[in-house]
Motif scaffolding. Sequence first.
Motif, PDB file in Angstrom:
ATOM      1  N   PHE A 191       0.358  12.000  -9.480  1.00 35.23           N
ATOM      2  CA  PHE A 191      -0.523  13.139  -9.235  1.00 35.23           C
ATOM      3  C   PHE A 191       0.260  14.452  -9.243  1.00 35.23           C
ATOM      4  CE2 PHE A 191      -3.333  10.115  -6.551  1.00 35.23           C
ATOM      5  CZ  PHE A 191      -3.904   9.620  -7.717  1.00 35.23           C
ATOM      6  N   LEU A 192       1.443  14.430  -8.638  1.00 28.55           N
ATOM      7  CA  LEU A 192       2.243  15.655  -8.520  1.00 28.55           C
ATOM      8  C   LEU A 192       2.700  16.148  -9.885  1.00 28.55           C
ATOM      9  CD1 LEU A 192       3.479  17.593  -6.419  1.00 28.55           C
ATOM     10  CD2 LEU A 192       5.511  16.143  -6.430  1.00 28.55           C
ATOM     11  N   ALA A 239       0.834  -1.209   0.000  1.00 25.79           N
ATOM     12  CA  ALA A 239       0.000   0.000   0.000  1.00 25.79           C
ATOM     13  C   ALA A 239       0.869   1.260   0.000  1.00 25.79           C
ATOM     14  CB  ALA A 239      -0.921  -0.006   1.219  1.00 25.79           C
ATOM     15  N   PHE A 240       1.969   1.234   0.763  1.00 30.21           N
ATOM     16  CA  PHE A 240       2.868   2.394   0.798  1.00 30.21           C
ATOM     17  C   PHE A 240       3.537   2.602  -0.560  1.00 30.21           C
ATOM     18  CE2 PHE A 240       7.099   4.211   1.548  1.00 30.21           C
ATOM     19  CZ  PHE A 240       6.746   5.394   2.179  1.00 30.21           C
ATOM     20  N   ILE A 241       4.017   1.523  -1.177  1.00 33.65           N
ATOM     21  CA  ILE A 241       4.657   1.644  -2.496  1.00 33.65           C
ATOM     22  C   ILE A 241       3.675   2.186  -3.522  1.00 33.65           C
ATOM     23  CG2 ILE A 241       5.669   0.315  -4.385  1.00 33.65           C
ATOM     24  CD1 ILE A 241       6.835  -1.576  -2.270  1.00 33.65           C
ATOM     25  N   GLN A 242       2.451   1.662  -3.505  1.00 30.89           N
ATOM     26  CA  GLN A 242       1.452   2.123  -4.470  1.00 30.89           C
ATOM     27  C   GLN A 242       1.093   3.583  -4.238  1.00 30.89           C
ATOM     28  OE1 GLN A 242      -2.486   0.308  -4.276  1.00 30.89           O
ATOM     29  NE2 GLN A 242      -2.503   0.148  -6.509  1.00 30.89           N
ATOM     30  N   ALA A 243       0.977   3.998  -2.966  1.00 31.00           N
ATOM     31  CA  ALA A 243       0.650   5.389  -2.666  1.00 31.00           C
ATOM     32  C   ALA A 243       1.767   6.322  -3.137  1.00 31.00           C
ATOM     33  CB  ALA A 243       0.414   5.554  -1.165  1.00 31.00           C
ATOM     34  N   VAL A 244       3.018   5.915  -2.971  1.00 37.77           N
ATOM     35  CA  VAL A 244       4.140   6.738  -3.444  1.00 37.77           C
ATOM     36  C   VAL A 244       4.104   6.864  -4.964  1.00 37.77           C
ATOM     37  CG1 VAL A 244       6.651   6.831  -3.654  1.00 37.77           C
ATOM     38  CG2 VAL A 244       5.610   6.258  -1.467  1.00 37.77           C
ATOM     39  N   PRO A 256      -4.533  18.898  -8.331  1.00 35.87           N
ATOM     40  CA  PRO A 256      -4.614  19.603  -7.041  1.00 35.87           C
ATOM     41  C   PRO A 256      -4.723  18.618  -5.871  1.00 35.87           C
ATOM     42  CG  PRO A 256      -6.145  20.543  -8.644  1.00 35.87           C
ATOM     43  CD  PRO A 256      -5.631  19.280  -9.233  1.00 35.87           C
ATOM     44  N   ALA A 257      -4.184  19.028  -4.723  1.00 31.74           N
ATOM     45  CA  ALA A 257      -4.223  18.221  -3.498  1.00 31.74           C
ATOM     46  C   ALA A 257      -3.627  16.836  -3.740  1.00 31.74           C
ATOM     47  CB  ALA A 257      -5.651  18.109  -2.968  1.00 31.74           C
ATOM     48  N   ALA A 258      -2.478  16.797  -4.421  1.00 36.82           N
ATOM     49  CA  ALA A 258      -1.849  15.509  -4.745  1.00 36.82           C
ATOM     50  C   ALA A 258      -1.450  14.751  -3.485  1.00 36.82           C
ATOM     51  CB  ALA A 258      -0.621  15.744  -5.633  1.00 36.82           C
ATOM     52  N   GLY A 259      -0.930  15.462  -2.459  1.00 35.83           N
ATOM     53  CA  GLY A 259      -0.522  14.792  -1.225  1.00 35.83           C
ATOM     54  C   GLY A 259      -1.693  14.157  -0.498  1.00 35.83           C
ATOM     55  N   ILE A 260      -2.834  14.872  -0.457  1.00 32.79           N
ATOM     56  CA  ILE A 260      -4.017  14.321   0.219  1.00 32.79           C
ATOM     57  C   ILE A 260      -4.528  13.085  -0.521  1.00 32.79           C
ATOM     58  CG2 ILE A 260      -6.401  14.800   0.875  1.00 32.79           C
ATOM     59  CD1 ILE A 260      -5.594  17.700   1.303  1.00 32.79           C
ATOM     60  N   LEU A 290      -3.105   5.525   0.235  1.00 34.97           N
ATOM     61  CA  LEU A 290      -2.448   4.665   1.222  1.00 34.97           C
ATOM     62  C   LEU A 290      -3.478   3.992   2.136  1.00 34.97           C
ATOM     63  CD1 LEU A 290       0.034   3.617   2.763  1.00 34.97           C
ATOM     64  CD2 LEU A 290       0.029   5.765   4.047  1.00 34.97           C
ATOM     65  N   LEU A 291      -4.429   4.778   2.621  1.00 30.65           N
ATOM     66  CA  LEU A 291      -5.468   4.214   3.486  1.00 30.65           C
ATOM     67  C   LEU A 291      -6.330   3.204   2.735  1.00 30.65           C
ATOM     68  CD1 LEU A 291      -6.576   7.478   5.360  1.00 30.65           C
ATOM     69  CD2 LEU A 291      -5.016   5.702   6.155  1.00 30.65           C
TER      70      LEU A 291
END
Length: 410
Positions: free
Chosen positions: A280-281, A269-274, A286-290, A296-297
Amino acid sequence: MPAIKQASLPGIGYIDLQAFGIIKRSSTFGAAPTSVQGDKQMQASTKTPEQRNAELTDLVVRLGLIALLAWFALKVFSPFMGLMVWAIVLAISLYPLNEKIAAKLGGSNGRAATVLVLGLVLILGVPTVLLGISLIDNALDSYRSFSAGELRIPAPKPSVQEWPVIGPQVFEAWDEAASNTAAFLREHETQVRTLFRDALGFMGSGLTTILAFIGAFIIAGIMMAYAHPGASSTRRIFVRVCGPKTGPELHQLTVATIRSVAVGVVGVAFIQAVLLGIGFLFAGVPAAGILALVALLFGIAQIPAAIIVLPVIAWMWTAGDASTVSNGIFTVYLLLAGLADNVLKPLLLGRGLAVPMPVVLIGAIGGMLSSGIIGLFIGAVILGVAYQIFMAWVDEADVPEEASAAADGE
């Protein structure tokens, strides 16, 4: 026939009943009686009903006292149960990393655990506490301004309209509240007060949870510092409960399952979120970090990332200002990143385990649905151990069948 001193459970092993006083150490049921044993059996057969009732009463009292002691011990320990479970999971998951650090520090598990815990506390704890204090102060200031009728809502930026899916609706409601704040607050006073209270409660609960998580890290560090005696004690407990053959196997399965879930579920999940966050970035979402945090969740909760990826791709083609070539490249990248867990999870989850990967995955998902994040590990361990015990019971029944088949063949 050997003396019966243990209770045998299929697929589990032996549970010694002598420790509880249920069977005395001199018992030799089924054995050929010697002269001394014959005398004892003769005496036992001549016991009066009153003596048998007295022995039965003693046994019931002993078992009752043991049950009462166990209940009191569990009640005293229950406030710390969640913290200790998290500490055990973290210690087992991080111990391979602790060993690598110890190898560079001269082989000392204590120094390695201290360095690891201090690093994690500094990285996670200090920013979390500062951010939590700042959020609570800002929320209290806003609530005091609202109570005094001095709260002013700033106008939204035009970029809010570009947020995926909810941008136009949020911009319209925000702009209405900013243009006439006093009227908006009077109209929605009850909802705003409830929102403030819920927000403060949520922030306080979140800060408490994070501090408890940091406490679990510290306890996990102590466990890793004494890893060898702790592992030896745990192994002896498994052997005592499950027998000398099955105990070490279940002990090894428990440790390997926790590490497998940590890598195969949380790690993937962490690898996929990164990967999604990078996409997104660079795509200008917009709001790529969120969105990456939500991914991740979702990954931990085993919810498909397509729920996030597809609306973002739709926004890129409808509201984005990038070229067609750029949108095409990012569309392919985000689709591949969103499907990465389907490739990584079978490779990492259940690797090196005697339990099939679907059993571990089902246990992790079911445990999370019933007990939250910690249920990922508890559910996988429980279902994995249950699967091993069940298959051991099934395999015991296969031995006579194989022997009879061999005899028939002869």
